[in-house]
Design a protein around this motif. Structure first.
Motif, short mmCIF file in Angstrom:
data_model
loop_
_atom_site.label_atom_id
_atom_site.label_comp_id
_atom_site.label_asym_id
_atom_site.label_seq_id
_atom_site.Cartn_x
_atom_site.Cartn_y
_atom_site.Cartn_z
N THR A 209 20.47 11.77 13.68
CA THR A 209 20.16 10.64 14.56
C THR A 209 18.85 10.93 15.28
N GLY A 210 18.31 9.91 15.91
CA GLY A 210 17.08 10.07 16.65
C GLY A 210 17.10 11.20 17.66
N PRO A 211 18.15 11.31 18.51
CA PRO A 211 18.16 12.36 19.52
C PRO A 211 18.14 13.77 18.92
N ARG A 212 18.57 13.91 17.68
CA ARG A 212 18.62 15.23 17.08
C ARG A 212 17.36 15.59 16.30
N ALA A 213 16.42 14.67 16.21
CA ALA A 213 15.25 14.89 15.36
C ALA A 213 14.43 16.09 15.80
N GLN A 214 14.39 16.36 17.10
CA GLN A 214 13.60 17.47 17.62
C GLN A 214 14.48 18.66 18.02
N MET A 215 15.70 18.66 17.60
CA MET A 215 16.66 19.67 18.04
C MET A 215 16.24 21.08 17.61
N PRO A 216 16.18 22.02 18.54
CA PRO A 216 15.85 23.40 18.17
C PRO A 216 17.06 24.13 17.58
N ILE A 217 16.80 25.28 17.02
CA ILE A 217 17.92 26.09 16.51
C ILE A 217 18.70 26.69 17.68
N PHE A 218 17.99 27.20 18.65
CA PHE A 218 18.60 27.76 19.86
C PHE A 218 18.23 26.87 21.04
N GLU A 219 19.19 26.58 21.88
CA GLU A 219 18.92 25.77 23.06
C GLU A 219 19.91 26.14 24.15
N ALA A 220 19.58 25.74 25.36
CA ALA A 220 20.51 25.92 26.48
C ALA A 220 21.29 24.63 26.66
N ASP A 221 22.59 24.74 26.85
CA ASP A 221 23.32 23.51 27.13
C ASP A 221 23.28 23.24 28.64
N HIS A 222 23.89 22.16 29.06
CA HIS A 222 23.78 21.74 30.46
C HIS A 222 24.40 22.75 31.43
N ALA A 223 25.27 23.62 30.92
CA ALA A 223 25.93 24.61 31.78
C ALA A 223 25.25 25.97 31.71
N GLY A 224 24.15 26.06 30.98
CA GLY A 224 23.44 27.32 30.88
C GLY A 224 23.98 28.24 29.81
N ARG A 225 24.84 27.72 28.94
CA ARG A 225 25.30 28.51 27.80
C ARG A 225 24.27 28.39 26.67
N LEU A 226 24.23 29.40 25.82
CA LEU A 226 23.36 29.33 24.66
C LEU A 226 24.07 28.50 23.59
N ARG A 227 23.36 27.55 23.02
CA ARG A 227 23.92 26.75 21.94
C ARG A 227 23.08 26.97 20.70
N ILE A 228 23.74 27.20 19.58
CA ILE A 228 23.06 27.56 18.35
C ILE A 228 23.36 26.51 17.29
N ASN A 229 22.31 26.03 16.66
CA ASN A 229 22.43 25.00 15.62
C ASN A 229 21.87 25.57 14.32
N PRO A 230 22.65 26.39 13.61
CA PRO A 230 22.10 27.09 12.43
C PRO A 230 21.65 26.16 11.32
N LEU A 231 22.21 24.95 11.27
CA LEU A 231 21.87 24.02 10.19
C LEU A 231 20.84 22.98 10.63
N ALA A 232 20.17 23.21 11.72
CA ALA A 232 19.26 22.20 12.28
C ALA A 232 18.28 21.66 11.24
N SER A 233 17.74 22.52 10.42
CA SER A 233 16.70 22.09 9.48
C SER A 233 17.26 21.67 8.12
N TRP A 234 18.56 21.72 7.97
CA TRP A 234 19.13 21.40 6.65
C TRP A 234 19.03 19.90 6.38
N THR A 235 18.87 19.59 5.11
CA THR A 235 18.80 18.20 4.65
C THR A 235 20.11 17.83 3.96
N PRO A 236 20.34 16.53 3.74
CA PRO A 236 21.54 16.15 2.99
C PRO A 236 21.61 16.81 1.62
#
Ligand code: SF4
Length: 246
Positions: free
Chosen positions: A151-178
Motif C-alpha cells: 500500500t502507499g503507506p508502506r512504500a517507503q517502509m524501512p527494514i528496521f524502524e522504531a514503533d510508537h512505543a520505542g520497540r524495534l520493529r523489523i520488516n525482513p521482507l520489505a523489499s520483496w516483490t510478489p
C-alpha cells in the motif's frame, strides 16, 4: 548486530530506537531476509515476537522463521471475525512448519458482533490494536511480514524502524516483490491459504475482505472505505499510518 542492538532495551524511548534502527538499516540494507531475521533473533533472544495474519503470503516469513527457530513466539490476531479457512490454515501451516509457540490474541469477548458496521475503526482498535499492544508489551522487538509494494503507506517502509512505543520493529521482507514471494512459496512447496485460489490476494476479517480483481493486492480490504490499514502499524510519533484519512 548484537553490539548494535545492545542499547535497545535501555532506550525504549522513540529517539533511541530510531537511532538504532537507522544504524541497522545502513548495515543490513542489502542483506537477504533470512540474514536479517537470524541476526535480529540472535541479538534479542526471547525478546522478539513475529506478528502474522496467516494470510495470503504469510507462509514465506513463517517458513524463514522455522528454518532458524521454531520456538520464537508467533502472535496472531484472532479477532473473532476471521474466515474459518484462516483459522484452519493457521493450524495446518503451523503443523507443517513445526511452529511451537503460536499465540492467538483475542479481544474482549463481549464486543458487539456488528461493531464493524457501526464503527469499523473502533472495531479494529478493540479487536486488533488493543490485543496486540497488550501482547507486545512483553517484547523489545517485533517482526512483521509487511512489504513495500502492498500500500502507499508502506512504500517507503524501512527494514528496521522504531514503533510508537520505542520497540524495534523489523520488516525482513520489505523489499520483496510478489514474484519473489511466489517463487519462494513454489520452491519450498509451501501450503497456500485456500482463499487465494478463490480470488483473495489479501485476507483479513471476513466482513471487511472481498475478492480483488485489480492489480492492487489490498483492494479487497475495507473496500467500502478510504482506509487501507487497520491501525496496528503506527508511525514513531504514535500516528496511525494510513494513506488517506479515513
Ligand atoms: S477488519 Fe473489520 S471486522 Fe476486523 S477488526 Fe477491523 S473493522 Fe472489525
Amino acid at each position: 548486530m548484537r553490539r548494535l542492538l545492545e542499547s535497545v532495551p535501555e532506550t525504549r524511548a522513540n529517539a533511541g530506537a530510531q537511532t538504532s534502527a537507522a544504524r541497522l538499516n545502513v548495515r543490513y540494507a542489502q542483506a537477504p531476509a533470512d540474514e536479517i531475521l537470524r541476526a535480529a533473533l540472535e541479538a534479542l533472544p526471547g525478546q522478539i515476537a513475529l506478528v502474522s495474519s496467516f494470510g495470503a503470503d504469510s507462509a514465506v516469513l513463517l517458513h524463514l522463521l522455522a528454518q532458524i527457530d521454531r520456538d520464537v513466539p508467533v502472535l496472531m490476531l484472532e479477532t473473532q471475525m476471521l474466515f474459518a479457512e484462516t483459522l484452519q490454515y493457521q493450524r495446518d501451516l503451523s503443523a507443517h512448519l513445526g511452529l511451537r509457540d503460536v499465540r492467538l490474541l483475542t479481544p474482549d469477548p463481549d464486543l458487539p458482533e456488528d461493531l464493524h458496521l457501526s464503527d469499523s475503526k473502533m472495531c479494529c482498535a478493540l479487536r486488533k490494536v488493543a490485543p496486540l499492544e497488550s501482547a507486545l508489551g512483553d517484547f523489545a522487538g517485533s517482526i512483521t511480514g509487511r512489504k513495500r509494494f502492498q500500500t502507499g503507506p508502506r512504500a517507503q517502509m524501512p527494514i528496521f524502524e522504531a514503533d510508537h512505543a520505542g520497540r524495534l520493529r523489523i520488516n525482513p521482507l520489505a523489499s520483496w516483490t510478489p514474484a519473489m514471494l511466489a517463487q519462494h512459496i513454489e520452491m519450498h512447496d509451501l501450503p497456500r491459504h485456500p482463499l487465494v485460489a478463490r480470488g483473495y490476494p489479501s485476507i483479513g476479517c471476513a466482513p471487511c475482505t472481498r475478492p480483488a480483481t485489480n492489480s492492487d493486492p489490498r483492494a479487497g480490504r475495507w473496500a467500502d472505505e478510504t482506509r487501507e490499514e487497520c491501525g496496528i502499524h503506527f508511525a514513531p510519533d504514535g500516528r496511525v499510518i494510513r494513506r488517506k484519512a479515513g
